[in-house]
Design an enzyme around this catalytic site. Structure first.
Site, PDB file in Angstrom:
ATOM      1  N   ALA A  75       0.972  -5.529  -4.403  1.00 27.62           N
ATOM      2  CA  ALA A  75      -0.097  -5.227  -3.817  1.00 27.62           C
ATOM      3  C   ALA A  75       0.052  -6.189  -2.320  1.00 27.62           C
ATOM      4  O   ALA A  75       0.840  -7.015  -2.323  1.00 27.62           O
ATOM      5  CB  ALA A  75      -1.003  -5.680  -4.730  1.00 27.62           C
ATOM      6  N   LYS A  76      -0.725  -5.587  -1.568  1.00 28.97           N
ATOM      7  CA  LYS A  76      -0.792  -6.000  -0.288  1.00 28.97           C
ATOM      8  C   LYS A  76      -2.372  -5.935   0.310  1.00 28.97           C
ATOM      9  O   LYS A  76      -2.945  -4.893  -0.242  1.00 28.97           O
ATOM     10  CB  LYS A  76       0.099  -5.775   0.539  1.00 28.97           C
ATOM     11  N   GLY A  77      -2.993  -6.802   1.292  1.00 27.42           N
ATOM     12  CA  GLY A  77      -4.124  -6.427   1.885  1.00 27.42           C
ATOM     13  C   GLY A  77      -4.206  -6.966   3.328  1.00 27.42           C
ATOM     14  O   GLY A  77      -3.188  -7.435   3.719  1.00 27.42           O
TER      15      GLY A  77
END
Length: 437
Positions: A119-121
């Site tokens: 995941a990444k944000g």
């Protein structure tokens, strides 16, 4: 460029492929899939993220005005476990870049054997233009906007470019306030005082140096020319932040000559080697390398072109491209950043015999120790820094061996071998779990 086949029912690639980083990650996946003869149905699923959330993040600035920022959280694949990936504060952040970073996190977690997904944000913002209070407001509002998809068993953020342990502390506190009790496991990379792990802050840079040591030994073992990691070795580090600064110090402590380092404003060069502890003190005090007295000024492009044994691009993606790759002379290139070498430049470097330590292996130390932090927090049993570092070294060594064995088996480049190593584990897990419904 067509990212993937567009058969009936396929998701259109234009949702994701506007950034070079995503296109490069997708190209790397395609190359790995072709070499390993990956099940095309698995390849189709891995080309696009599982879930993406776009949020507006309004905050009141110190002058009383309201400003709205764009925030993102992308979960690429969670077959192996909860999502894992950093939060990036940068003015160039966009959905496509975050999706590409999430994809790389999926392969990274799989390659090193973690029970985590990718995941990444991020938030599209220049944090240097915000006060501490404004950054706190931004972090807390962003956490509130994405809280429905994060959590210790769902998706666990961590620091990235433009964020640090303080931002993670604000995220943890905000999430906990909304639940009514402390939930330290919602993020990693936290300060030790609130459940962080010893050794986490240095783990990515430290892991970079571990892989460089393994690369030097590997090249010697297979009879190819390569540097010794000692006083005869010359090293240049592009990017002097949380990864590059630590990597520079760690490899300096091994006795090498770190002849050049740089930040966004420029760099330093000393043919006899820089005193890295002294440079770090100067950088900590001045927040820039510019003006350091014991070195010559050097541009970032000049640093990349130095005739050194080891080059560590540890800043941002896409710094070695088809336009400047002809100037790169390093024998070992350790990708401390995510995607610092474009797909076109990679072909050129590999054809010339450069040994590339791919990002999903090279900079995996951060997510490995983030996993350790998550485990320690879950058990409420914390380890010494020596134990953390020893476990990190073992995981990195295993992943390096796995990658070079894959490279030998498939007779491909290290970048493709690392992707194959990660994708193969995912492929088996996805086939076992099947497709719902």
């Amino acid at each position: 460029m067509s990212i993937h086949s567009t058969g009936k029912g396929s998701l259109s690639s234009h949702l994701w492929d506007s950034s070079d980083l995503y296109r490069n990650a997708a190209t790397e996946l395609q190359n790995a899939a072709s070499v390993m003869k990956l099940d095309p149905n698995i390849a189709e699923r891995l080309m696009v993220p599982k879930r993406a959330l776009l949020v507006s993040v309004p905050i009141r600035l110190d002058d009383g005005t309201i400003r709205v920022f764009e925030g993102y959280r992308v979960q690429h694949n969670m077959t192996l476990g909860p999502g894992k990936g950093g939060i990036r504060f940068h003015p160039e952040v966009n959905l496509s870049e975050v999706a590409g970073l999430a994809m790389l996190m999926t392969f990274k977690c799989s390659l090193v054997g973690l029970p985590l997904g990718g995941a990444k944000g991020g938030i599209r913002v220049d944090p240097n233009q915000l006060s501490r209070q404004e950054q706190q407001a931004l972090t807390r509002r962003y956490t509130t906007e994405i809280n429905m998809i994060i959590g210790p068993d769902k998706d666990i953020p961590a620091p990235d470019v433009g964020t640090d342990g303080q931002h993670m502390a604000w995220m943890m506190d905000t999430f906990s306030q909304e639940r009514g009790f402390a939930i330290p496991g919602v993020v990693t990379g936290k300060p030790v005082e609130i459940g962080g792990s010893l050794g986490r802050a240095e783990s990515t840079g430290r892991g970079v140096v571990y892989t460089i040591q393994h690369a030097a030994k590997h090249l010697k073992a297979i009879g190819k020319p390569g540097p010794k990691i000692d006083g005869t070795t010359t090293v240049a580090v592009h990017g002097f932040g949380k990864v590059g600064g630590v990597a520079a110090l760690e490899i300096y402590n091994l006795g090498t000559k770190v002849v050049a380092v740089s930040d966004y404003a420029g760099g330093l060069y000393n043919k006899n080697g820089l005193n890295i502890p002294d440079v770090l003190k100067y950088f900590s005090k001045n927040r820039t390398l510019v003006g350091y007295p014991e070195a010559e000024a050097l541009g970032n492009e000049e640093l990349l072109a130095l005739d050194v044994d080891v080059l560590i691009p540890a800043a941002i993606d896409g710094v070695i491209t088809s336009k400047n790759v002809k100037n790169v002379k390093a024998k070992i290139i350790a990708e401390g950043a995510n995607g610092p070498i474009t797909a076109e430049a990679l072909k050129d470097l590999e054809a010339r015999g450069a040994f590339i330590i791919p990002d999903v292996l090279c900079n995996a130390g951060g997510v490995i120790v983030s996993y350790f932090e998550w485990v320690q927090g879950t058990q409420n049993l914390f380890w010494s820094e020596e134990e953390v570092n020893a476990r990190l070294a073992q995981v990195m060594e295993n992943a390096f061996k796995k990658t070079v064995e894959t490279q030998a088996r498939f007779k491909c480049g290290m970048k493709t071998a690392a992707l194959i190593g990660g994708v193969d584990r995912l492929n088996r897990a996805m086939l076992l779990r099947g497709l719902f419904p």
